[in-house]
Design a protein around this motif. Sequence first.
Motif, PDB file in Angstrom:
ATOM      1  N   ASP A   1       2.408  40.590  16.908  1.00  0.00           N
ATOM      2  CA  ASP A   1       2.290  39.165  17.221  1.00  0.00           C
ATOM      3  C   ASP A   1       1.830  38.981  18.662  1.00  0.00           C
ATOM      4  O   ASP A   1       2.360  39.648  19.564  1.00  0.00           O
ATOM      5  N   PHE A   2       0.894  38.069  18.871  1.00  0.00           N
ATOM      6  CA  PHE A   2       0.465  37.772  20.237  1.00  0.00           C
ATOM      7  C   PHE A   2       0.079  36.304  20.359  1.00  0.00           C
ATOM      8  O   PHE A   2      -0.292  35.649  19.372  1.00  0.00           O
ATOM      9  N   THR A   3       0.156  35.790  21.569  1.00  0.00           N
ATOM     10  CA  THR A   3      -0.320  34.439  21.844  1.00  0.00           C
ATOM     11  C   THR A   3      -1.624  34.527  22.619  1.00  0.00           C
ATOM     12  O   THR A   3      -1.929  35.544  23.248  1.00  0.00           O
ATOM     13  N   PHE A   4      -2.393  33.428  22.555  1.00  0.00           N
ATOM     14  CA  PHE A   4      -3.662  33.383  23.280  1.00  0.00           C
ATOM     15  C   PHE A   4      -4.011  31.931  23.570  1.00  0.00           C
ATOM     16  O   PHE A   4      -3.540  31.010  22.892  1.00  0.00           O
ATOM     17  N   ASP A   5      -4.809  31.721  24.592  1.00  0.00           N
ATOM     18  CA  ASP A   5      -5.319  30.393  24.896  1.00  0.00           C
ATOM     19  C   ASP A   5      -6.508  30.132  23.980  1.00  0.00           C
ATOM     20  O   ASP A   5      -7.525  30.816  24.057  1.00  0.00           O
ATOM     21  N   ARG A   6      -6.381  29.132  23.123  1.00  0.00           N
ATOM     22  CA  ARG A   6      -7.375  28.871  22.094  1.00  0.00           C
ATOM     23  C   ARG A   6      -8.340  27.767  22.522  1.00  0.00           C
ATOM     24  O   ARG A   6      -7.936  26.775  23.134  1.00  0.00           O
ATOM     25  N   THR A   7      -9.592  27.958  22.193  1.00  0.00           N
ATOM     26  CA  THR A   7     -10.589  26.905  22.328  1.00  0.00           C
ATOM     27  C   THR A   7     -11.349  26.797  21.022  1.00  0.00           C
ATOM     28  O   THR A   7     -11.579  27.809  20.349  1.00  0.00           O
ATOM     29  N   GLU A   8     -11.715  25.595  20.659  1.00  0.00           N
ATOM     30  CA  GLU A   8     -12.582  25.400  19.500  1.00  0.00           C
ATOM     31  C   GLU A   8     -14.006  25.080  19.966  1.00  0.00           C
ATOM     32  O   GLU A   8     -14.882  24.774  19.158  1.00  0.00           O
ATOM     33  N   GLY A   9     -14.214  25.133  21.271  1.00  0.00           N
ATOM     34  CA  GLY A   9     -15.539  24.934  21.839  1.00  0.00           C
ATOM     35  C   GLY A   9     -16.101  26.251  22.335  1.00  0.00           C
ATOM     36  O   GLY A   9     -15.908  27.303  21.716  1.00  0.00           O
ATOM     37  N   GLU A  10     -16.752  26.218  23.477  1.00  0.00           N
ATOM     38  CA  GLU A  10     -17.345  27.417  24.050  1.00  0.00           C
ATOM     39  C   GLU A  10     -16.266  28.284  24.696  1.00  0.00           C
ATOM     40  O   GLU A  10     -15.407  27.777  25.421  1.00  0.00           O
ATOM     41  N   GLU A  11     -16.310  29.580  24.416  1.00  0.00           N
ATOM     42  CA  GLU A  11     -15.350  30.479  25.052  1.00  0.00           C
ATOM     43  C   GLU A  11     -15.645  30.564  26.548  1.00  0.00           C
ATOM     44  O   GLU A  11     -16.813  30.581  26.960  1.00  0.00           O
ATOM     45  N   HIS A  12     -14.604  30.633  27.357  1.00  0.00           N
ATOM     46  CA  HIS A  12     -14.797  30.575  28.797  1.00  0.00           C
ATOM     47  C   HIS A  12     -13.587  31.154  29.511  1.00  0.00           C
ATOM     48  O   HIS A  12     -12.568  31.472  28.886  1.00  0.00           O
ATOM     49  N   HIS A  13     -13.717  31.297  30.814  1.00  0.00           N
ATOM     50  CA  HIS A  13     -12.567  31.692  31.627  1.00  0.00           C
ATOM     51  C   HIS A  13     -12.608  30.917  32.931  1.00  0.00           C
ATOM     52  O   HIS A  13     -13.648  30.444  33.377  1.00  0.00           O
ATOM     53  N   VAL A  14     -11.421  30.781  33.522  1.00  0.00           N
ATOM     54  CA  VAL A  14     -11.275  30.122  34.813  1.00  0.00           C
ATOM     55  C   VAL A  14     -10.924  31.201  35.826  1.00  0.00           C
ATOM     56  O   VAL A  14      -9.897  31.876  35.684  1.00  0.00           O
ATOM     57  N   LEU A  15     -11.783  31.360  36.831  1.00  0.00           N
ATOM     58  CA  LEU A  15     -11.700  32.518  37.722  1.00  0.00           C
ATOM     59  C   LEU A  15     -11.697  33.758  36.815  1.00  0.00           C
ATOM     60  O   LEU A  15     -12.399  33.816  35.820  1.00  0.00           O
ATOM     61  N   HIS A  16     -10.897  34.759  37.132  1.00  0.00           N
ATOM     62  CA  HIS A  16     -10.741  35.901  36.227  1.00  0.00           C
ATOM     63  C   HIS A  16      -9.276  36.036  35.836  1.00  0.00           C
ATOM     64  O   HIS A  16      -8.777  37.130  35.552  1.00  0.00           O
ATOM     65  N   GLU A  17      -8.599  34.870  35.783  1.00  0.00           N
ATOM     66  CA  GLU A  17      -7.162  34.852  35.502  1.00  0.00           C
ATOM     67  C   GLU A  17      -6.818  34.216  34.165  1.00  0.00           C
ATOM     68  O   GLU A  17      -5.824  34.578  33.544  1.00  0.00           O
ATOM     69  N   ASP A  18      -7.607  33.253  33.704  1.00  0.00           N
ATOM     70  CA  ASP A  18      -7.277  32.518  32.489  1.00  0.00           C
ATOM     71  C   ASP A  18      -8.472  32.536  31.531  1.00  0.00           C
ATOM     72  O   ASP A  18      -9.564  32.079  31.890  1.00  0.00           O
ATOM     73  N   PHE A  19      -8.248  33.042  30.309  1.00  0.00           N
ATOM     74  CA  PHE A  19      -9.319  33.244  29.342  1.00  0.00           C
ATOM     75  C   PHE A  19      -9.026  32.457  28.062  1.00  0.00           C
ATOM     76  O   PHE A  19      -7.881  32.437  27.576  1.00  0.00           O
ATOM     77  N   TYR A  20     -10.086  31.842  27.505  1.00  0.00           N
ATOM     78  CA  TYR A  20      -9.964  30.996  26.322  1.00  0.00           C
ATOM     79  C   TYR A  20     -10.879  31.531  25.212  1.00  0.00           C
ATOM     80  O   TYR A  20     -12.075  31.723  25.423  1.00  0.00           O
ATOM     81  N   TYR A  21     -10.276  31.764  24.017  1.00  0.00           N
ATOM     82  CA  TYR A  21     -10.993  32.382  22.905  1.00  0.00           C
ATOM     83  C   TYR A  21     -10.942  31.511  21.655  1.00  0.00           C
ATOM     84  O   TYR A  21      -9.946  30.816  21.397  1.00  0.00           O
ATOM     85  N   ARG A  22     -11.996  31.611  20.861  1.00  0.00           N
ATOM     86  CA  ARG A  22     -11.995  31.004  19.539  1.00  0.00           C
ATOM     87  C   ARG A  22     -11.199  31.890  18.584  1.00  0.00           C
ATOM     88  O   ARG A  22     -11.214  33.124  18.697  1.00  0.00           O
TER      89      ARG A  22
END
Length: 267
Positions: free
Chosen positions: A201-222
């Motif tokens: 089991d894992f958690t992740f920051d989800r996006t339904e738009g374009e995958e992106h990151h803020v600096l190199h600390e926070d990443f958003y995946y579809r």
Amino acid sequence: MRAEDAGRNRSTLAHQVRYAVRHPRRVPRHVRRLLRDARLRLRHRDHISYYRAVMASDAARSVEAAVGHNPSREKWARIGRMQFDYLVGHGLSPQHRMLEIGCGNLRAGRLFIDHLETGHYYGIDISPHILLAAQDTVVREGLQAKLPHLALADDLTFAFLPAGHFDVVHAHSVFSHSPRHVIEECFAHVGRVLAPGGFFDFTFDRTEGEEHHVLHEDFYYRTETLVGLAAEHGLSARFMEDWEELPHRQSRMRLTAVSDRARIVGP
């Protein structure tokens, strides 16, 4: 997660300007993060050493914030309890052997250790500062007799761990700070350490738009990106819909070995 959050691209200039207008007091902190990001990226070429340096920087500035006590110890305890209650309600039993990736200072780990049989909890983290804080938590909670294992890790290959040993692997708020190649490394190797019938089991920051990151600390995946990546490494993925009902900004997924699923379903 709210629908408007899932569609937001936090890396765009437009979003950052709107955010700065709404939260002007947070601008100096973000500028400090930008400067730190530039400095640490020059010194650390790989992501693990980079993020270890980020955590060391956070700990030097505020030990409380670095181990998740920001804004309060009460919130720290509440999030840990949420993780614990969910996992126990979704299959974690005392006899299971558990590997927690990014165990931190045992926000949820202290509850897992108490719930599991003696010696059945194994926590790893990339930060020696955080692992020292985890030891403090073991002492404060009186968990020494449960013999939890706490180990420093430099990657997610799990090469020093035995094959087929863990019934449950758990990673909370790890992939939200991980570029794709780190996640892929984990997916490529986690199946080896999972016991037959085990799950990850894992958690992740989800996006339904374009995958992106803020600096190199926070990443958003579809979601489909992680499902596809898991399939490439013989893992079947299930999006945990009921986790979305809880007051948490990240989404959750469960991976199992495709071979295990075939044994259950049949040919």
